[in-house]
Design an enzyme around this catalytic site. Sequence first.
Site, short mmCIF file in Angstrom:
data_model
loop_
_atom_site.label_atom_id
_atom_site.label_comp_id
_atom_site.label_asym_id
_atom_site.label_seq_id
_atom_site.Cartn_x
_atom_site.Cartn_y
_atom_site.Cartn_z
N ARG A 34 19.00 78.71 3.76
CA ARG A 34 18.56 77.47 4.40
C ARG A 34 19.74 76.55 4.70
NH1 ARG A 34 14.47 76.32 -0.34
NH2 ARG A 34 16.54 76.54 -1.27
N LYS A 87 20.09 90.47 -10.37
CA LYS A 87 19.28 90.50 -11.59
C LYS A 87 18.69 89.12 -11.82
CE LYS A 87 20.77 88.19 -14.43
NZ LYS A 87 21.20 86.76 -14.64
P1 NAP Z 1 21.48 79.36 -6.78
O1 NAP Z 1 22.89 79.07 -6.37
O2 NAP Z 1 20.66 78.26 -7.32
O3 NAP Z 1 20.64 80.03 -5.60
C1 NAP Z 1 21.15 80.85 -4.61
C2 NAP Z 1 20.68 80.36 -3.25
O4 NAP Z 1 19.34 80.78 -3.04
C3 NAP Z 1 20.62 78.85 -3.13
O5 NAP Z 1 21.89 78.32 -2.87
C4 NAP Z 1 19.64 78.66 -2.01
O6 NAP Z 1 20.34 78.70 -0.77
C5 NAP Z 1 18.73 79.86 -2.13
N1 NAP Z 1 17.44 79.43 -2.68
C6 NAP Z 1 17.23 78.80 -3.86
N2 NAP Z 1 15.92 78.58 -4.05
C7 NAP Z 1 15.28 79.06 -2.97
C8 NAP Z 1 13.93 79.13 -2.58
N3 NAP Z 1 12.94 78.62 -3.35
N4 NAP Z 1 13.63 79.70 -1.40
C9 NAP Z 1 14.59 80.21 -0.62
N5 NAP Z 1 15.92 80.17 -0.95
C10 NAP Z 1 16.25 79.61 -2.10
O7 NAP Z 1 21.46 80.54 -7.87
P2 NAP Z 1 22.58 81.55 -8.35
O8 NAP Z 1 23.28 80.99 -9.54
O9 NAP Z 1 23.41 82.01 -7.20
O10 NAP Z 1 21.65 82.71 -8.91
C11 NAP Z 1 20.93 83.55 -8.04
C12 NAP Z 1 20.64 84.84 -8.79
O11 NAP Z 1 21.89 85.40 -9.21
C13 NAP Z 1 19.80 84.62 -10.06
O12 NAP Z 1 18.85 85.64 -10.18
C14 NAP Z 1 20.83 84.71 -11.19
O13 NAP Z 1 20.29 85.24 -12.37
C15 NAP Z 1 21.85 85.68 -10.59
N6 NAP Z 1 23.20 85.51 -11.16
C16 NAP Z 1 23.75 84.25 -11.26
C17 NAP Z 1 24.98 84.10 -11.88
C18 NAP Z 1 25.64 82.75 -12.03
O14 NAP Z 1 26.73 82.66 -12.62
N7 NAP Z 1 25.07 81.65 -11.53
C19 NAP Z 1 25.66 85.23 -12.38
C20 NAP Z 1 25.09 86.49 -12.21
C21 NAP Z 1 23.85 86.62 -11.60
P3 NAP Z 1 19.82 77.81 0.48
O15 NAP Z 1 19.45 76.47 -0.05
O16 NAP Z 1 20.98 77.81 1.41
O17 NAP Z 1 18.62 78.57 1.00
#
Ligand code: NAP
Length: 303
Positions: A34, A87
């Site tokens: 988005r 994951k």
């Molecule tokens: P994040 O930054 O909060 O989310 C990734 C992106 O997904 C957001 O920037 C957003 O982009 C989009 N998004 C969020 N909620 C949404 C919704 N309701 N509908 C549509 N798009 C949505 O999260 P993240 O930390 O990258 O984690 C994502 C996944 O990676 C999770 O499952 C987590 O367990 C895994 N992970 C995370 C880490 C870490 O260090 N954070 C490490 C390993 C794995 P837009 O607003 O641009 O759409």
Amino acid sequence: MKIALVGIGKIARDQHVPSIAASNAWELAATCSRAGRVDGVPAFTDLDEMLESHPDIPVVSLCLPPVPRFEFAKRAILAGRHVMLEKPPGATLSECHALEDMARKAGVCLFASWHSREGARADAARDWLADKVITRAHITWREDVRKWHPGQDWVFDPGGMGVFDPGINALSLMTKILPQPVHLKSATLEFPDNRQTPIAAQLDFTDGVSADFDWRQTGPQTWDIEVWTEAGKLHLTDGGEHMMIDGVPAGQDPSLIGEYPRLYAQMADLVAQSKTDMDLSPLRHVADAFMLGRRVPVDAFHF
Ligand code: NAP
């Protein structure tokens, strides 16, 4: 092979974009998010529009939080694309099974990726334990939620899994390296007064296996698995990056460096072999913890 990334947030920027850029096997051909963008890459905000205008992209990698992921995965599979899932592979077991069925019917590959299984010593630990008699094991997974999920309230919303977001990484490693499966006997889950998911958990499995997950750790972070066997003690540290047997460093670095580069190499292999890899055992343990866990209220948590 051309690939599209969906959900350009923390993990996409930290790991997926650099791993794809460093690989000869992949070309980042589009993004769908988005607000998130990657410089120089065609950006879409609508998945269907991206899939329709790019029939040349056979693979979609989903980096969204778990709750919205199912709808995106479903649409990509039904559009005939191979799908790689961050994951945990979904917010529930049922939706993961549904995706697996859809992928088989559509004849596409589905990969439930578990990055901690790609720790540098994870294979060596599995191989060393394969013929050992295990007497007990303990997992300590303590990290600072403010560092790894800054301001991400979704981790505390229903489906966000709370401390099981990192805890499932430990469970993915546990289910890889232990020679016999274990199952949960009891659990205590600590829920902040103002949140829907736990911030800490203590788990007791069969065969003397236990785990301690906590998201309130400041300072050094701890991602350790200790396994006592009749032939000595294995100690994995830093999420599987290092290994000691009876205090002596063991194992060698894999040829490809980094968890995510190894995940993307696996995805390339799955596509080449038309295979699906959808091991849900880590998610099953989390579901068991929510079913069996004793709930303990603790202090409210604010980012
Ligand atoms: P994040 O930054 O909060 O989310 C990734 C992106 O997904 C957001 O920037 C957003 O982009 C989009 N998004 C969020 N909620 C949404 C919704 N309701 N509908 C549509 N798009 C949505 O999260 P993240 O930390 O990258 O984690 C994502 C996944 O990676 C999770 O499952 C987590 O367990 C895994 N992970 C995370 C880490 C870490 O260090 N954070 C490490 C390993 C794995 P837009 O607003 O641009 O759409």
